[in-house]
Motif scaffolding. Structure first.
Motif, PDB file in Angstrom:
ATOM      1  N   PHE A 104      -7.278  -7.998 -16.210  1.00  0.00           N
ATOM      2  CA  PHE A 104      -7.436  -8.847 -15.025  1.00  0.00           C
ATOM      3  C   PHE A 104      -8.703  -8.498 -14.259  1.00  0.00           C
ATOM      4  CE2 PHE A 104      -6.649 -10.690 -10.888  1.00  0.00           C
ATOM      5  CZ  PHE A 104      -6.053 -11.897 -11.215  1.00  0.00           C
ATOM      6  N   HIS A 105      -9.174  -7.264 -14.375  1.00  0.00           N
ATOM      7  CA  HIS A 105     -10.439  -6.908 -13.718  1.00  0.00           C
ATOM      8  C   HIS A 105     -11.578  -7.778 -14.241  1.00  0.00           C
ATOM      9  CE1 HIS A 105      -8.879  -3.809 -11.268  1.00  0.00           C
ATOM     10  NE2 HIS A 105      -8.639  -2.939 -12.233  1.00  0.00           N
ATOM     11  N   GLY A 106     -11.553  -8.050 -15.556  1.00  0.00           N
ATOM     12  CA  GLY A 106     -12.574  -8.932 -16.121  1.00  0.00           C
ATOM     13  C   GLY A 106     -12.435 -10.343 -15.595  1.00  0.00           C
ATOM     14  N   PHE A 107     -11.203 -10.819 -15.501  1.00  0.00           N
ATOM     15  CA  PHE A 107     -10.925 -12.144 -14.929  1.00  0.00           C
ATOM     16  C   PHE A 107     -11.428 -12.198 -13.491  1.00  0.00           C
ATOM     17  CE2 PHE A 107      -8.178 -15.127 -12.659  1.00  0.00           C
ATOM     18  CZ  PHE A 107      -8.132 -16.222 -13.525  1.00  0.00           C
ATOM     19  N   ALA A 108     -11.134 -11.133 -12.721  1.00  0.00           N
ATOM     20  CA  ALA A 108     -11.512 -11.102 -11.309  1.00  0.00           C
ATOM     21  C   ALA A 108     -13.028 -11.025 -11.138  1.00  0.00           C
ATOM     22  CB  ALA A 108     -10.837  -9.917 -10.617  1.00  0.00           C
ATOM     23  N   ASN A 109     -13.679 -10.241 -11.966  1.00  0.00           N
ATOM     24  CA  ASN A 109     -15.126 -10.046 -11.796  1.00  0.00           C
ATOM     25  C   ASN A 109     -15.931 -11.283 -12.154  1.00  0.00           C
ATOM     26  OD1 ASN A 109     -14.743  -7.425 -10.958  1.00  0.00           O
ATOM     27  ND2 ASN A 109     -14.967  -6.549 -13.018  1.00  0.00           N
ATOM     28  N   LYS A 110     -15.465 -12.046 -13.144  1.00  0.00           N
ATOM     29  CA  LYS A 110     -16.283 -13.150 -13.659  1.00  0.00           C
ATOM     30  C   LYS A 110     -15.794 -14.543 -13.236  1.00  0.00           C
ATOM     31  CE  LYS A 110     -18.912 -10.447 -16.220  1.00  0.00           C
ATOM     32  NZ  LYS A 110     -20.362 -10.309 -16.038  1.00  0.00           N
ATOM     33  N   ILE A 132     -12.708 -15.430 -10.873  1.00  0.00           N
ATOM     34  CA  ILE A 132     -12.336 -15.490  -9.455  1.00  0.00           C
ATOM     35  C   ILE A 132     -12.626 -14.114  -8.868  1.00  0.00           C
ATOM     36  CG2 ILE A 132     -10.513 -15.937  -7.765  1.00  0.00           C
ATOM     37  CD1 ILE A 132      -9.120 -17.677  -9.759  1.00  0.00           C
ATOM     38  N   PRO A 133     -13.846 -13.909  -8.361  1.00  0.00           N
ATOM     39  CA  PRO A 133     -14.262 -12.571  -7.898  1.00  0.00           C
ATOM     40  C   PRO A 133     -13.291 -11.972  -6.890  1.00  0.00           C
ATOM     41  CG  PRO A 133     -16.128 -14.080  -7.955  1.00  0.00           C
ATOM     42  CD  PRO A 133     -14.908 -14.905  -8.216  1.00  0.00           C
ATOM     43  N   ASN A 134     -12.995 -10.673  -7.099  1.00  0.00           N
ATOM     44  CA  ASN A 134     -12.152  -9.873  -6.203  1.00  0.00           C
ATOM     45  C   ASN A 134     -10.698 -10.332  -6.137  1.00  0.00           C
ATOM     46  OD1 ASN A 134     -14.453  -8.323  -5.341  1.00  0.00           O
ATOM     47  ND2 ASN A 134     -15.028 -10.056  -4.047  1.00  0.00           N
ATOM     48  N   SER A 135     -10.269 -11.138  -7.104  1.00  0.00           N
ATOM     49  CA  SER A 135      -8.889 -11.627  -7.063  1.00  0.00           C
ATOM     50  C   SER A 135      -7.904 -10.532  -7.478  1.00  0.00           C
ATOM     51  CB  SER A 135      -8.722 -12.851  -7.963  1.00  0.00           C
ATOM     52  OG  SER A 135      -9.076 -12.556  -9.292  1.00  0.00           O
ATOM     53  N   VAL A 136      -6.656 -10.715  -7.035  1.00  0.00           N
ATOM     54  CA  VAL A 136      -5.575  -9.749  -7.280  1.00  0.00           C
ATOM     55  C   VAL A 136      -4.429 -10.493  -7.954  1.00  0.00           C
ATOM     56  CG1 VAL A 136      -3.910  -8.187  -6.190  1.00  0.00           C
ATOM     57  CG2 VAL A 136      -6.230  -8.410  -5.248  1.00  0.00           C
ATOM     58  N   PRO A 137      -3.875  -9.947  -9.046  1.00  0.00           N
ATOM     59  CA  PRO A 137      -2.757 -10.651  -9.704  1.00  0.00           C
ATOM     60  C   PRO A 137      -1.456 -10.493  -8.941  1.00  0.00           C
ATOM     61  CG  PRO A 137      -3.178  -8.576 -10.823  1.00  0.00           C
ATOM     62  CD  PRO A 137      -4.242  -8.711  -9.762  1.00  0.00           C
ATOM     63  N   GLY A 138      -0.665 -11.566  -8.893  1.00  0.00           N
ATOM     64  CA  GLY A 138       0.689 -11.507  -8.359  1.00  0.00           C
ATOM     65  C   GLY A 138       1.664 -11.442  -9.517  1.00  0.00           C
ATOM     66  N   LYS A 170       0.813  -1.224   0.000  1.00  0.00           N
ATOM     67  CA  LYS A 170       0.000   0.000   0.000  1.00  0.00           C
ATOM     68  C   LYS A 170       0.843   1.268   0.000  1.00  0.00           C
ATOM     69  CE  LYS A 170      -3.524  -2.583   2.495  1.00  0.00           C
ATOM     70  NZ  LYS A 170      -4.130  -2.848   3.805  1.00  0.00           N
ATOM     71  N   GLU A 171       2.022   1.224   0.597  1.00  0.00           N
ATOM     72  CA  GLU A 171       2.865   2.418   0.677  1.00  0.00           C
ATOM     73  C   GLU A 171       3.963   2.443  -0.372  1.00  0.00           C
ATOM     74  OE1 GLU A 171       3.861   3.725   4.749  1.00  0.00           O
ATOM     75  OE2 GLU A 171       2.674   2.013   5.431  1.00  0.00           O
ATOM     76  N   VAL A 172       3.907   1.525  -1.322  1.00  0.00           N
ATOM     77  CA  VAL A 172       4.928   1.445  -2.374  1.00  0.00           C
ATOM     78  C   VAL A 172       4.418   2.141  -3.633  1.00  0.00           C
ATOM     79  CG1 VAL A 172       6.284  -0.115  -3.812  1.00  0.00           C
ATOM     80  CG2 VAL A 172       5.822  -0.712  -1.430  1.00  0.00           C
ATOM     81  N   LYS A 173       5.173   3.117  -4.124  1.00  0.00           N
ATOM     82  CA  LYS A 173       4.771   3.830  -5.337  1.00  0.00           C
ATOM     83  C   LYS A 173       4.730   2.882  -6.541  1.00  0.00           C
ATOM     84  CE  LYS A 173       8.125   6.762  -4.853  1.00  0.00           C
ATOM     85  NZ  LYS A 173       9.106   7.838  -5.099  1.00  0.00           N
ATOM     86  N   GLY A 174       3.661   2.986  -7.320  1.00  0.00           N
ATOM     87  CA  GLY A 174       3.538   2.160  -8.514  1.00  0.00           C
ATOM     88  C   GLY A 174       3.060   0.755  -8.242  1.00  0.00           C
ATOM     89  N   GLY A 175       2.622   0.480  -7.002  1.00  0.00           N
ATOM     90  CA  GLY A 175       2.186  -0.869  -6.644  1.00  0.00           C
ATOM     91  C   GLY A 175       0.689  -1.034  -6.586  1.00  0.00           C
ATOM     92  N   GLU A 176      -0.045  -0.128  -7.225  1.00  0.00           N
ATOM     93  CA  GLU A 176      -1.501  -0.195  -7.178  1.00  0.00           C
ATOM     94  C   GLU A 176      -2.049  -1.265  -8.129  1.00  0.00           C
ATOM     95  OE1 GLU A 176       0.195   2.590  -8.096  1.00  0.00           O
ATOM     96  OE2 GLU A 176       0.229   3.645  -6.171  1.00  0.00           O
ATOM     97  N   GLY A 177      -3.013  -2.027  -7.651  1.00  0.00           N
ATOM     98  CA  GLY A 177      -3.732  -2.959  -8.518  1.00  0.00           C
ATOM     99  C   GLY A 177      -3.146  -4.349  -8.604  1.00  0.00           C
ATOM    100  N   PHE A 178      -2.000  -4.598  -7.946  1.00  0.00           N
ATOM    101  CA  PHE A 178      -1.415  -5.934  -7.988  1.00  0.00           C
ATOM    102  C   PHE A 178      -0.573  -6.153  -6.732  1.00  0.00           C
ATOM    103  CE2 PHE A 178       1.666  -3.120  -9.942  1.00  0.00           C
ATOM    104  CZ  PHE A 178       2.893  -3.556  -9.492  1.00  0.00           C
ATOM    105  N   THR A 179      -0.215  -7.417  -6.491  1.00  0.00           N
ATOM    106  CA  THR A 179       0.773  -7.747  -5.474  1.00  0.00           C
ATOM    107  C   THR A 179       1.971  -8.364  -6.174  1.00  0.00           C
ATOM    108  OG1 THR A 179       1.149  -8.893  -3.369  1.00  0.00           O
ATOM    109  CG2 THR A 179      -0.185 -10.054  -5.009  1.00  0.00           C
ATOM    110  N   LEU A 180       2.987  -8.758  -5.410  1.00  0.00           N
ATOM    111  CA  LEU A 180       4.175  -9.357  -6.003  1.00  0.00           C
ATOM    112  C   LEU A 180       4.169 -10.864  -5.811  1.00  0.00           C
ATOM    113  CD1 LEU A 180       6.992  -6.852  -4.972  1.00  0.00           C
ATOM    114  CD2 LEU A 180       5.696  -6.940  -7.102  1.00  0.00           C
TER     115      LEU A 180
END
Length: 422
Positions: free
Chosen positions: A286-292, A294-300, A169-179
């Motif tokens: 990936f938002h489409g993948f997450a919505n349909k 695996i709901p609410n999933s986040v890409p690593g 959350k506090e890392v610049k450019g890290g929005e929308g995904f994890t590692l």
């Protein structure tokens, strides 16, 4: 087995399949899907090839540092090491890799840990580590070994993404995904140490430099200069005559160092370009993948995505982890440790860079230095503990043993030994 070995073991195909699924879920037409998939896959390939080649460009340093410390040279031929390492575990590794990804998808779909691990090159080698620990440390038959390994890999893929996400959350450019990377425990430890001992007000990326040196803020320029100077200094210490005979193929050390620095800068530029191309496509898909699916999933995703926003942390993290590794190597030599270990330079660069990024994000300059230095210690001492446990998988771990291998590998090995090899 054909699909596992030739398709699903290639991270670029996994990324492409996810983009296709996501865009189909959004009811996109084929003429919208095709260019988006191609751009994403090209961007990912630029990041992947750039990262691999950049890491390979560091390998001559290994022989040079071995010469300085009068240590036996360790082979740095990744292809030969991989071939040797897969002896006896290739089938188990491939099946654990494929079924482990399935476990990750099931956990993401049916639990609250909605993280899909998309760095297939990371999970592929981690599958090899698990297969080696189980094969050489237990009496399990083939089927229970594969099932156990798949569950372990799936849990690792899911939960490593989950705890890294807490600190994104506090890392610049890290929005929308994890590692999704085998530096996850280093990221966790670095972030916690930075929060405890650092001061995030002193951001490493906000260093005051004279106006005439503002060009150093550009990552390509600064890394090119730093790596040129690093190669030149170590070349001088190694000895120009020895360098020409053993490393440069007769080339002058000044020219050799400058060409290495330019190559490093070029591959960093390739990575940054790939990051921009890939992120512009995959997050929305990936938002489409997450919505349909695996709901609410986040890409690593892989760690170079963060490099463009943290040029100073990347440089400092590599150097700090390298110094820690060399200190650890000397300590092991002093106590006559029975296994000769050497800082693996590819992991030292990438894990050192990312642990400094998280250290800086959570604790400024001090956090970056402390986090990446501790990461270097984990790499060297963990490698020393891990190598005797993994049989034929040791050669590739001497080159690619990143923080998670060095930390979790010995722990799993000790647990298996505690239970008498099951």
């Amino acid at each position: 087995m054909y699909l596992i070995n030739n398709v699903f073991s290639q991270a670029v195909f996994i990324i492409g399949i996810v983009v296709i699924a996501g865009m189909i879920a959004q009811k996109k037409t084929w003429d919208q899907i095709l260019p988006s998939v191609i751009k994403t896959m090209i961007g990912f390939t630029m990041i992947n090839v750039g990262g691999q080649t950049l890491g390979m460009s560091l390998l001559p340093l290994q022989g040079m540092i071995s010469k300085i410390f009068n240590m036996p040279a360790v082979s740095v031929d990744i292809g030969a090491a991989q071939t040797e390492s897969l002896t006896g575990i290739g089938t188990e590794m491939a099946l654990i890799f494929a079924l482990g990804f399935l476990v990750n998808l099931l956990l993401a779909r049916f639990t609250r840990f909605k993280y899909v691990h998309l760095s297939a090159h990371v999970s592929f080698f981690y599958a090899g580590l698990i297969a080696a620990l189980l094969k050489f440390g237990t009496n399990l038959a083939f089927v229970p070994l594969v099932i156990t390994g798949s569950i372990l890999l799936g849990l690792y893929m899911t939960f490593s993404c989950a705890y890294v996400a807490v600190f994104m959350k506090e890392v610049k450019g890290g929005e929308g995904f994890t590692l999704a990377h085998s530096s996850s425990i280093g990221i966790l430890i670095s972030s916690l140490l930075a929060k405890t001992f650092g001061n995030k007000e002193h951001d490493l990326e906000n260093l005051n430099v004279p106006k005439k040196l503002n060009f150093l803020r550009e990552m390509t320029i600064s890394l090119t200069i730093v790596m040129t100077v690093l190669f030149l200094i170590i070349s001088l210490i190694s000895g120009p005559a020895w360098m020409r005979e053993n490393i440069t193929g007769g080339q002058d050390i000044v020219v050799f160092s400058f060409l290495r620095g330019l190559s490093f800068g070029m591959w960093i530029t390739v990575i940054i370009t790939g990051v921009r191309m890939m992120l512009s496509e995959i997050i929305s898909a990936f938002h489409g993948f997450a919505n349909k699916i695996i709901p609410n999933s986040v890409p690593g995703l892989d760690i170079p995505l963060l490099f463009p926003n943290y040029p100073n942390s990347v440089i400092l993290g590599f150097l700090s982890s390298l110094i820690a590794g060399l200190i650890g190597m000397m300590i092991l030599g002093f106590i006559n440790y029975p296994v000769v270990v050497f800082p693996a330079l590819i992991p030292t660069f990438f894990t050192g860079a990312v642990t400094a990024i998280f250290g800086n994000a959570h604790g400024g300059r001090r956090g970056a230095i402390i986090g990446s230095f501790v990461n270097g210690l984990i790499l060297i001492f963990g490698q020393a503990l891990l190598l005797p446990m993994i049989g034929t998988y040791a050669p590739i771990m001497r080159i690619l043993s990143e923080t998670d291998y060095s930390f979790y590998g010995p722990i799993l090995g000790w647990v298996l030994k505690l239970f008498g090899g099951i």
